[in-house]
Scaffold this motif. Structure first.
Motif, mmCIF file in Angstrom:
data_model
loop_
_atom_site.group_PDB
_atom_site.id
_atom_site.type_symbol
_atom_site.label_atom_id
_atom_site.label_comp_id
_atom_site.label_asym_id
_atom_site.label_seq_id
_atom_site.Cartn_x
_atom_site.Cartn_y
_atom_site.Cartn_z
ATOM 1 N N TYR A 65 0.829 -1.204 0.000
ATOM 2 C CA TYR A 65 0.000 0.000 0.000
ATOM 3 C C TYR A 65 0.872 1.266 0.000
ATOM 4 C CZ TYR A 65 -3.652 3.303 1.211
ATOM 5 O OH TYR A 65 -4.509 4.372 1.192
ATOM 6 N N TYR A 124 2.414 1.939 -3.255
ATOM 7 C CA TYR A 124 1.445 2.542 -4.174
ATOM 8 C C TYR A 124 1.313 4.044 -3.899
ATOM 9 C CZ TYR A 124 -3.000 2.878 -6.721
ATOM 10 O OH TYR A 124 -3.995 3.219 -7.598
ATOM 11 N N VAL A 125 1.230 4.387 -2.607
ATOM 12 C CA VAL A 125 1.077 5.797 -2.221
ATOM 13 C C VAL A 125 2.315 6.608 -2.602
ATOM 14 C CG1 VAL A 125 0.925 7.354 -0.212
ATOM 15 C CG2 VAL A 125 -0.602 5.373 -0.375
ATOM 16 N N GLN A 162 4.100 6.412 -5.193
ATOM 17 C CA GLN A 162 4.253 6.654 -6.633
ATOM 18 C C GLN A 162 4.087 8.149 -6.917
ATOM 19 O OE1 GLN A 162 5.243 4.148 -8.659
ATOM 20 N NE2 GLN A 162 5.171 2.862 -6.832
ATOM 21 N N PRO A 163 4.795 8.675 -7.917
ATOM 22 C CA PRO A 163 4.759 10.139 -8.142
ATOM 23 C C PRO A 163 3.376 10.681 -8.485
ATOM 24 C CG PRO A 163 6.088 8.995 -9.810
ATOM 25 C CD PRO A 163 5.749 7.990 -8.785
ATOM 26 N N GLU A 164 2.477 9.828 -9.009
ATOM 27 C CA GLU A 164 1.166 10.372 -9.381
ATOM 28 C C GLU A 164 0.230 10.612 -8.188
ATOM 29 O OE1 GLU A 164 2.564 7.622 -10.582
ATOM 30 O OE2 GLU A 164 1.092 6.037 -11.011
ATOM 31 N N THR A 165 0.617 10.130 -7.000
ATOM 32 C CA THR A 165 -0.244 10.335 -5.831
ATOM 33 C C THR A 165 -0.054 11.745 -5.264
ATOM 34 O OG1 THR A 165 -0.068 7.994 -5.292
ATOM 35 C CG2 THR A 165 -0.834 9.447 -3.534
ATOM 36 N N ALA A 166 -1.168 12.386 -4.963
ATOM 37 C CA ALA A 166 -1.107 13.739 -4.380
ATOM 38 C C ALA A 166 -0.547 13.644 -2.964
ATOM 39 C CB ALA A 166 -2.501 14.357 -4.347
ATOM 40 N N ARG A 167 0.485 14.407 -2.681
ATOM 41 C CA ARG A 167 1.052 14.425 -1.318
ATOM 42 C C ARG A 167 0.091 15.169 -0.407
ATOM 43 N NH1 ARG A 167 4.509 11.471 -3.345
ATOM 44 N NH2 ARG A 167 2.958 10.111 -2.429
ATOM 45 N N ALA A 168 -0.151 14.584 0.782
ATOM 46 C CA ALA A 168 -1.072 15.207 1.735
ATOM 47 C C ALA A 168 -0.516 15.045 3.143
ATOM 48 C CB ALA A 168 -2.452 14.558 1.607
ATOM 49 N N ASN A 222 -2.973 10.044 3.082
ATOM 50 C CA ASN A 222 -3.289 8.840 2.298
ATOM 51 C C ASN A 222 -3.024 7.566 3.103
ATOM 52 O OD1 ASN A 222 -4.010 9.526 -0.586
ATOM 53 N ND2 ASN A 222 -2.168 10.773 -0.342
ATOM 54 N N GLY A 253 -0.670 11.627 -14.718
ATOM 55 C CA GLY A 253 0.329 11.147 -13.751
ATOM 56 C C GLY A 253 0.481 12.008 -12.514
ATOM 57 N N VAL A 254 -0.561 12.780 -12.158
ATOM 58 C CA VAL A 254 -0.530 13.583 -10.917
ATOM 59 C C VAL A 254 -1.923 13.614 -10.283
ATOM 60 C CG1 VAL A 254 1.357 15.159 -11.571
ATOM 61 C CG2 VAL A 254 -1.009 15.726 -12.171
ATOM 62 N N GLY A 255 -1.944 13.895 -8.976
ATOM 63 C CA GLY A 255 -3.213 14.201 -8.304
ATOM 64 C C GLY A 255 -4.012 13.017 -7.796
ATOM 65 N N ARG A 256 -3.462 11.809 -7.871
ATOM 66 C CA ARG A 256 -4.239 10.663 -7.421
ATOM 67 C C ARG A 256 -4.420 10.710 -5.900
ATOM 68 N NH1 ARG A 256 -1.856 5.056 -9.048
ATOM 69 N NH2 ARG A 256 -0.377 5.572 -7.418
ATOM 70 N N VAL A 285 -5.517 8.338 -2.728
ATOM 71 C CA VAL A 285 -5.629 6.915 -2.423
ATOM 72 C C VAL A 285 -6.452 6.675 -1.157
ATOM 73 C CG1 VAL A 285 -4.352 4.782 -2.061
ATOM 74 C CG2 VAL A 285 -3.367 6.573 -3.475
ATOM 75 N N GLY A 286 -6.177 7.434 -0.120
ATOM 76 C CA GLY A 286 -6.849 7.204 1.163
ATOM 77 C C GLY A 286 -8.206 7.878 1.240
ATOM 78 N N VAL A 305 -8.134 11.929 3.093
ATOM 79 C CA VAL A 305 -7.396 13.037 2.487
ATOM 80 C C VAL A 305 -8.297 14.270 2.358
ATOM 81 C CG1 VAL A 305 -6.157 13.799 0.424
ATOM 82 C CG2 VAL A 305 -5.865 11.461 1.249
ATOM 83 N N TRP A 350 -5.322 19.450 -0.757
ATOM 84 C CA TRP A 350 -4.129 18.818 -1.326
ATOM 85 C C TRP A 350 -4.208 18.472 -2.812
ATOM 86 C CZ3 TRP A 350 -0.255 19.971 1.390
ATOM 87 C CH2 TRP A 350 -0.344 20.036 2.790
ATOM 88 N N ALA A 407 -1.415 19.652 -6.489
ATOM 89 C CA ALA A 407 -0.918 18.561 -7.329
ATOM 90 C C ALA A 407 -1.312 18.742 -8.796
ATOM 91 C CB ALA A 407 -1.436 17.216 -6.799
#
Lengths: 285, 116
Positions: free
Chosen positions: A41, A44-45, A47-53, A107, B72-75, B77-78, B81, B86, B90
């Motif tokens: 998990y 997956y988080v 990965q560069p495409e995940t928005a940092r939070a 996330n 490839g940005v802005g995903r 997951v949780g 959030v 946030w 992105a």
């Protein structure tokens, strides 16, 4: 007896450590399973495409390169906590690893990890490695005790969670049964009638409120323990047997060790022994 | 006072401070809305997770998941959030993005957040 003397007596009283040693083993196993799930998990988080939070601004986020080391520390600490080897250190490392999971990024925040980190921390404070552990074996199986206040704190933590989770569900939306209709994916649609789901919603709130208080009183303790175990054992099947739900259920059931006493362990041991011996006798006959 | 007799006072301090903090923290959600409420609200439906879309210069919108797959940005997951805070940092640096829109279907409201 003055209030201060009573307080002092409470804070100096000692208890049989076996119930929280059992809790330690169950919760450590759950933490180990969670570490495997978290590895994938977090990967997956990251990965560069995940928005940092970030939860805490400025807290560095783990890199993909650092993830195996973080995972190894977590998994080794969980194993050491399970077997009770350098238990306090293992508990501290496990608490830190789980704590980082919570605060590294939104996330990565999960309620069950929040619960797990508090239970591991309190088991560590209580000295859950006092018995049934490698540490205990290495010093020649001494008869040890643990502080009652620390065990009580663990029990209070469990009750706080049940109380607030019941409180959060007292809302028109939850009590309408809509939430349960959506989340109970493991149940057939035929039985998910609006009336039944509404009744179930009220039942969940009543059950959780009962658990918050019922675990404390001798008259309701056994009923509360049975209800709690049944509820947590059925949640993963009623919703879906996700690893995270299995981990949460195992942690919650393990945390019931804070409510058990040494006599309870003796009672279970006697019941199991008599059943085993009667089965053996029947076979011989 | 001897060290042994003083020990219980430290235990009592730790006990009451820990208990007070853990009993009080979940109350935070009644005073301040936050994506991480520490209120043990699991499966209560307390927080509605919005549907997020990215608004583009040409007037169209793209669901966030689709945008994340393509750009490839802005995903996200949780489930904890704070999308309003946030997601814009992105996605906004991408060419043609003018903001995001969050739709809360259950609450019947939406929120448009323009890029800075």
């Amino acid at each position: 007896m003055s209030v201060v003397a009573r307080l002092q007596a409470f804070f100096e009283e000692r208890l049989d450590p076996r119930p929280i040693a059992l809790a330690r083993m169950v919760v450590a196993l759950a933490a180990l399973v969670r570490s495997v799930e978290s590895y994938g998990y977090i990967r997956y988080v990251l990965q560069p495409e995940t928005a940092r939070a970030p939860v805490i601004d400025g807290l560095p986020l783990l890199s993909l390169h650092g993830l195996p080391y973080y995972w190894a520390a977590w998994a080794l600490a969980a194993i050491a906590f399970f077997i009770g080897f350098r238990t306090r250190t293992a508990g501290a490392v496990l608490t830190a690893a789980l704590g980082y999971h919570l605060i590294a990024d939104q996330n990565l925040f999960f309620n069950h990890i929040h619960f797990m980190v508090l239970i591991v921390f309190l088991l560590t404070v209580a000295g859950a490695g006092a018995t049934w552990s490698v540490d205990w074996f290495l010093v020649g199986f001494p008869r040890r005790t643990v502080p009652r206040w620390a065990v009580t704190l663990g029990a209070a933590q469990v009750s706080i969670v049940y109380f607030y989770t019941a409180l959060a569900k007292i809302s028109p939306y939850f009590l309408s049964g809509d939430v349960l209709t959506k989340v109970l994916r493991g149940l057939p649609d035929a039985i998910k009638t609006p009336e039944l789901m509404t009744a179930a919603a009220y039942g969940v709130v009543a059950g959780e409120m009962f658990l918050a208080f019922g675990l404390w009183f001798p008259r309701t303790r056994v009923a509360a323990l049975l209800l709690g175990v049944a509820m947590h054992a059925s949640i993963p099947f009623a919703i879906h047997p996700y690893v995270v739900l299995l981990v949460f259920s195992a942690t919650a059931i393990g945390a019931y060790g804070f409510f058990l006493r040494g006599e309870d362990v003796d009672w279970v041991w006697r019941a199991v022994s008599s059943r085993v011996s009667s089965t053996t006798d029947a076979r011989k006959a | 006072m001897s060290r042994v007799s003083r020990r219980w006072i430290f235990a009592a301090l730790f006990f009451f401070v820990y208990l007070g903090v853990q009993a009080a923290l979940p109350l935070k959600r009644f005073f301040r809305e936050d994506s991480i409420d520490l209120g043990w609200t699991m499966y209560s439906g307390t927080r509605e997770i919005p549907t997020v879309s990215v608004r583009l210069q040409d007037g169209t919108s793209v669901p966030l998941d689709q945008f994340a797959d393509e750009q490839g940005v802005g995903r996200v997951v949780g489930t904890k959030v704070d999308e309003a805070r946030w997601v814009p940092p992105a996605v906004c640096p991408k060419r043609g993005v003018v903001g995001i829109e969050l739709v809360y279907a259950r609450a019947g409201r939406s929120e448009a957040i323009p890029c800075p």
